[in-house]
Design an enzyme around this catalytic site. Structure first.
Site, PDB file in Angstrom:
ATOM      1  N   GLU A   1       0.426  -1.211   0.075  1.00 30.17           N
ATOM      2  CA  GLU A   1      -0.393   0.379   0.281  1.00 30.17           C
ATOM      3  C   GLU A   1       0.977   1.303   0.394  1.00 30.17           C
ATOM      4  O   GLU A   1       0.105   2.408  -0.332  1.00 30.17           O
ATOM      5  CB  GLU A   1      -1.036   0.093   1.300  1.00 30.17           C
ATOM      6  CG  GLU A   1      -2.132   1.040   1.181  1.00 30.17           C
ATOM      7  CD  GLU A   1      -3.216   0.595   0.111  1.00 30.17           C
ATOM      8  OE1 GLU A   1      -2.963   1.401  -1.081  1.00 30.17           O
ATOM      9  OE2 GLU A   1      -3.830  -0.122  -0.077  1.00 30.17           O
TER      10      GLU A   1
ATOM     11  N   GLY B   1       1.586   7.300  -0.166  1.00 32.09           N
ATOM     12  CA  GLY B   1       1.965   7.320   1.100  1.00 32.09           C
ATOM     13  C   GLY B   1       1.186   6.571   1.602  1.00 32.09           C
ATOM     14  O   GLY B   1       0.670   5.282   1.547  1.00 32.09           O
TER      15      GLY B   1
ATOM     16  N   GLY C   1      13.156  17.659   2.480  1.00 32.70           N
ATOM     17  CA  GLY C   1      13.506  16.421   2.674  1.00 32.70           C
ATOM     18  C   GLY C   1      13.762  15.619   1.945  1.00 32.70           C
ATOM     19  O   GLY C   1      12.768  14.785   1.746  1.00 32.70           O
TER      20      GLY C   1
ATOM     21  N   GLU D   1      15.462  14.782  -3.450  1.00 34.91           N
ATOM     22  CA  GLU D   1      17.141  13.799  -3.598  1.00 34.91           C
ATOM     23  C   GLU D   1      17.790  15.378  -3.902  1.00 34.91           C
ATOM     24  O   GLU D   1      17.699  16.005  -4.426  1.00 34.91           O
ATOM     25  CB  GLU D   1      17.629  12.665  -4.161  1.00 34.91           C
ATOM     26  CG  GLU D   1      16.474  11.756  -3.631  1.00 34.91           C
ATOM     27  CD  GLU D   1      16.790  10.999  -2.056  1.00 34.91           C
ATOM     28  OE1 GLU D   1      18.237  11.703  -2.153  1.00 34.91           O
ATOM     29  OE2 GLU D   1      15.405  10.622  -1.875  1.00 34.91           O
TER      30      GLU D   1
ATOM     31  N   ASP E   1       9.642   9.039 -11.223  1.00 29.91           N
ATOM     32  CA  ASP E   1       8.076   8.654  -9.806  1.00 29.91           C
ATOM     33  C   ASP E   1       7.500   8.370 -11.051  1.00 29.91           C
ATOM     34  O   ASP E   1       6.643   7.185  -9.890  1.00 29.91           O
ATOM     35  CB  ASP E   1       8.743   9.476  -8.438  1.00 29.91           C
ATOM     36  CG  ASP E   1       7.838   9.529  -7.503  1.00 29.91           C
ATOM     37  OD1 ASP E   1       8.801   8.349  -6.943  1.00 29.91           O
ATOM     38  OD2 ASP E   1       6.972  10.155  -7.082  1.00 29.91           O
TER      39      ASP E   1
ATOM     40  N   LYS F   1       4.893   4.722 -10.422  1.00 26.53           N
ATOM     41  CA  LYS F   1       3.817   4.342 -10.316  1.00 26.53           C
ATOM     42  C   LYS F   1       2.549   4.811 -10.671  1.00 26.53           C
ATOM     43  O   LYS F   1       1.648   3.364 -10.344  1.00 26.53           O
ATOM     44  CB  LYS F   1       3.308   5.745  -9.011  1.00 26.53           C
ATOM     45  CG  LYS F   1       4.682   6.183  -7.335  1.00 26.53           C
ATOM     46  CD  LYS F   1       3.715   7.693  -7.336  1.00 26.53           C
ATOM     47  CE  LYS F   1       5.169   7.576  -5.729  1.00 26.53           C
ATOM     48  NZ  LYS F   1       4.870   8.718  -5.638  1.00 26.53           N
TER      49      LYS F   1
ATOM     50  N   GLY G   1       5.330  12.284   3.249  1.00 30.38           N
ATOM     51  CA  GLY G   1       6.752  12.292   3.392  1.00 30.38           C
ATOM     52  C   GLY G   1       6.778  10.830   3.979  1.00 30.38           C
ATOM     53  O   GLY G   1       6.092  10.044   3.840  1.00 30.38           O
TER      54      GLY G   1
END
Length: 347
Positions: free
Chosen positions: A153, A158, A210, A213, A224, A228, A330
């Site tokens: 999941e 997230g 944060g 990167e 990314d 997904k 995050g």
């Protein structure tokens, strides 16, 4: 009370957040789910390996890693432990959390980690998108044959449930298409550019908090989001897809002038991820699009993310994760998804 032994493969920010969340929820896990746990194996990329089937001091391990020290002295095992696979083999764990870095091209070595855990009789829970994109069918079949769970999941949105919604509450529904914003970093960048920042200033902000990167390419070039999308198509549409097969354009070419012009016209630039069935195939895409106020994507600012799904059985369904004070997208929300998968796998 059943006692569950846990192994951590990958011990970065997400795993740190998961350790803290598990410790914070320890009493609740015992009282509500009759679930006690200990950590018996940890594999890190830079701080060594530790195994103790009787239980490691996970808080000590956390402090060692955060101070740049090796966790190897914590190990209490009669053989040297020098690889992640050895941690899986010797930890005697019931559940493995796989959180090693994502390999967009092959999914390795995370796929090997999940395979080894399932073969050893463990539930395998991961935030690693590569395992889903490149190993979903194999690993799901293996988990079924072993009477174990392969849950993931945490790979998309997230901590917001997506895969489990379809798995548990929408049986026999066919997903026709979806679209949404599934990369929070690019959404923050575009939102801050609306407020007058340059692209570079917005990227540096994301790095400072944060969520980006040092090399932000995976986010700003759309990789990314593409992996997904590939994971969603592979699982929810049952059509194997790699990120290389997703039409992909990032946001590097979006200038402050373009953002200002869109704003003046009452529109916004968003990095939109989408997929739709076309006969027996699926067309998948990640690209910047101008969205109007009538679009559900228009109001998704900052790190807000979400997806809208079209199926053959219901009206359009949207799942949105919106920032609120104290809770932002995050490591903490990803850690919650891992915790939820853990509880659902073992109970």
């Amino acid at each position: 009370m059943p006692h569950t032994k846990l192994a951590f493969i990958g011990f970065g920010n997400v795993a740190h957040s998961l350790v803290r969340l598990l410790e914070r929820k320890r009493a609740l896990l015992q009282e509500k789910y009759d679930l006690a746990y200990s950590v018996t194996g940890i594999a890190t990329g830079r701080h060594g390996f530790a195994v103790n089937p009787d239980g490691l001091d996970v808080n000590h391990a956390l402090s060692l890693v955060e101070s740049g020290q090796s966790i190897s002295p914590l190990s209490n095992y009669h053989l040297p432990i020098t690889t992640s696979l050895a941690v899986i083999q010797h930890s005697q764990a019931n559940v493995m959390f796989e959180n090693s870095p994502v390999n967009h091209k092959t999914g390795q070595p995370a796929i090997d980690h999940v395979r080894a855990a399932l073969e050893a009789g463990m539930h395998a829970i991961t935030a690693n998108k590569g395992t889903v994109v490149h190993g979903y069918r194999e690993l799901t079949a293996l988990a079924k044959s072993k009477g174990r769970k392969f849950y993931f999941e945490a790979t998309v949105l997230g901590g917001t449930p997506v895969f489990s919604v379809f798995r548990e509450t929408m049986p026999a529904a066919q997903l026709i298409s979806f679209q949404g914003i599934i990369n929070s970093t690019t959404n923050i960048i575009l939102s801050r550019m609306e407020r007058g920042e340059t692209f570079d200033q917005a990227v540096k902000y994301c790095q400072s908090i944060g969520i980006a990167e040092t090399d932000p390419s995976a986010d700003v070039d759309g990789w990314d989001a593409a992996i997904k999308v590939a994971a969603l198509v592979t699982v929810l549409m049952d059509v194997p897809l790699t990120p290389q097969q997703v039409e992909r354009t990032g946001i590097r070419e979006i200038t402050p002038g373009m953002v200002a012009q869109a704003k003046a016209g009452g529109k916004r630039w968003k990095l939109v991820a989408s997929a739709a069935r076309e006969g027996d195939a699926v067309r998948a895409r990640v690209a910047p699009e101008l969205v109007a106020p009538s679009s559900p994507l228009y109001g998704m600012e900052g790190s807000t993310a979400g997806l809208s799904f079209r199926t053959d059985v219901l009206g359009d369904l949207s799942i949105i994760e919106t920032d609120r004070e104290g809770i932002t997208a995050g490591p903490d929300t990803t850690a919650y998804a891992l915790l939820a998968d853990f509880i659902n796998a073992v109970r």
